[in-house]
Design an enzyme around this catalytic site. Structure first.
Site, short mmCIF file in Angstrom:
data_model
loop_
_atom_site.label_atom_id
_atom_site.label_comp_id
_atom_site.label_asym_id
_atom_site.label_seq_id
_atom_site.Cartn_x
_atom_site.Cartn_y
_atom_site.Cartn_z
CE1 TYR A 41 -16.57 -11.80 -21.26
CE2 TYR A 41 -18.85 -11.80 -22.01
CZ TYR A 41 -17.83 -11.23 -21.25
OH TYR A 41 -18.07 -10.13 -20.50
CD GLU B 3 -14.93 -15.11 -19.09
OE1 GLU B 3 -15.23 -15.58 -20.22
OE2 GLU B 3 -15.66 -14.36 -18.43
CG ASP C 231 6.78 -1.04 -16.67
OD1 ASP C 231 6.73 -1.09 -17.91
OD2 ASP C 231 5.94 -0.43 -15.98
CB THR D 158 2.09 -0.80 -22.84
OG1 THR D 158 3.23 0.01 -23.12
CG2 THR D 158 1.54 -0.44 -21.47
CE LYS E 102 3.47 3.81 -22.49
NZ LYS E 102 2.90 2.67 -21.76
NE ARG F 219 -4.50 3.35 -26.15
CZ ARG F 219 -3.51 4.16 -25.77
NH1 ARG F 219 -3.12 4.21 -24.52
NH2 ARG F 219 -2.90 4.92 -26.64
#
Ligand code: DSN
Length: 435
Positions: free
Chosen positions: A70, A72, A216, A242, A245, A251
């Site tokens: 974790y 954050e 985008d 992203t 691709k 991903r």
């Protein structure tokens, strides 16, 4: 000896080595599903324009112990102890992303492209504000204003599209809509547009009406990174993408910007605004992907994706197919199979039965509903990763043509599937390095 895309010499035998022995022992059902998926990817022809094959190094990082942590917050400012090593991974990812895209700032935490877009919207818009986005049925994306998506529910989308006569982005319409609606933001980008975005012209229109530009680049990020198409980064306030691709990473999502003033909002909206703990294993894998994309060989890969898309387009047109906009400038080809008397849905099924994976897609001004559609969307990033070049694209076009002609004929499609497997086997995936 063929060399794989990772530069490692490979044998021609499939070894299916992405799966170790542990999973098969502890969870045979999931192991079987993964193994079957690996065989499907290896033996078929992957033409889904948003898919690719990540390197084994990227997958190693994705499957690493960083999944346990974790973290954050951001490097140096976390809410948990023990973050020294994940901090290093995130710093590396951030710095490499900036270098790769020539931006001054980056946030590598978005879990996906949709979340990267949500962050950008919240940084610029208030609920109810108008923005311009490309219509989904003309090539845009769900997050560019679709009524069932947050972008169409919290904000007021005004859709621009393409001209009927040449199916290219209608800049005059975009300018008129911008003058009429005075949007705070113009969203540029698409998921089924085979041409380049006129970024400089859109910037001018945005400046005239006082709008911010968000681009985008999810589909074309690898082409931008490799210099195969012009970069919209200098013309945009915020760039989202992203990483899986054409960029060929894990991903995930990414946000880039140049003006320091956006930083506070973009970082705060990402965390704690819409996300909790970042996926540190994915961030480490993003860093690996950016490093791979900084290698000069990636520019050659990106150039070949575009050359392959052109070759595929030409071969399909020579076989009598009508392509939306008459061709391509990027990795993507949108085929009007409706003009051939078959729906996108039936074409997708016939192709899949023959081992060719692609997706049905609406074409501009499509008379069919999205679940039926008149188009098939193709992309060349994944096959280019396997090492295929222009001559194989002609073969792929021939096999697609044959599959469509054999729609509904199971025996005919099985014969084509054997040819598909033969072609694919010459371009192995995830193979064992030669001794
Ligand atoms: N689902 C992606 C595509 O196929 O284009 C976009 O999010």
């Amino acid at each position: 000896m063929r060399r794989s895309y990772t530069g490692v010499p490979v044998s021609r035998t499939f070894s299916r080595r992405t799966l170790g022995p542990l999973l098969a022992e502890r969870d045979p059902e999931i192991a079987a599903a993964i193994q079957a998926e690996e065989i499907r990817q290896s033996e078929g022809l992957e033409l889904i324009a948003s898919e690719n094959f990540a390197s084994d190094a990227v997958m190693e990082a994705t499957g690493s112990v960083m999944t346990n942590k974790y973290a954050e917050g951001y490097p140096g400012r976390r809410y948990y102890g023990g973050c020294i090593h994940v901090d290093e991974a995130e710093r590396l990812a951030r710095n490499r992303a900036k270098e790769l895209f020539g931006s001054r700032f980056a946030n590598v935490q978005p879990h996906s492209g949709s979340q990267a877009n949500m962050v950008a919207y919240q940084a610029i818009l208030e609920p109810g504000d108008a923005f311009l986005g490309m219509a989904l049925d003309q090539g845009g994306h769900l997050t560019h204003g679709h009524p069932l998506n947050f972008s169409g529910q919290f904000y007021l989308p005004v859709a621009y599209g393409v001209r009927r006569e040449d199916e290219r982005l209608d800049l005059d319409q975009l300018a008129e809509l911008a003058r009429e609606h005075r949007p705070k933001m113009i969203m540029v980008g698409a998921s089924a547009y085979p041409r380049l975005y006129p970024s400089a012209e859109i910037r001018q229109i945005a400046d005239e009406v006082g709008a911010k530009v968000v681009t985008d680049i999810a589909h074309v990020a690898g082409l931008v990174a490799g210099g195969a198409i012009p970069s919209p980064v200098p013309h945009s306030d915020i760039v989202t993408t992203t990483t899986h691709k054409t960029l060929r990473g894990p991903r995930g999502g990414l946000i880039l910007w140049n003006e320091k003033a956006y930083g506070k909002a973009l970082n705060r909206i990402t965390f704690p605004g819409i996300q909790g703990g970042p996926m540190m294993h994915t961030i480490a894998a993003k860093a690996v992907c950016f490093r791979e994309a900084l290698d000069p060989s990636f520019a050659e890969y990106a150039r070949q994706i575009v050359a392959n898309a052109r070759a595929l387009a030409e071969a399909l047109m020579a076989l009598g197919f009508r392509l939306v906009s008459g061709g391509t400038d990027n990795h993507l080809v949108l085929v009007d199979v409706g003009a051939r008397g078959i729906t996108g849905r039936d074409a997708e099924v016939a192709m899949e039965t023959a081992g060719i994976t692609a997706n049905k897609n609406t074409i501009p001004f499509d008379p069919e509903k999205p679940m039926i559609a008149s188009g098939i969307r193709l992309g060349t990033a994944a096959l280019t990763t396997r090492g295929m070049r222009e001559s194989e694209m002609a073969e792929v076009a021939r096999l697609m043509d044959a599959a469509l002609r054999s729609a509904g004929d199971e025996a005919g499609l099985a014969r084509i599937a054997a040819e598909v497997a033969e072609l694919a086997s010459g371009f192995p995936l995830y193979v064992t390095p030669a001794a």
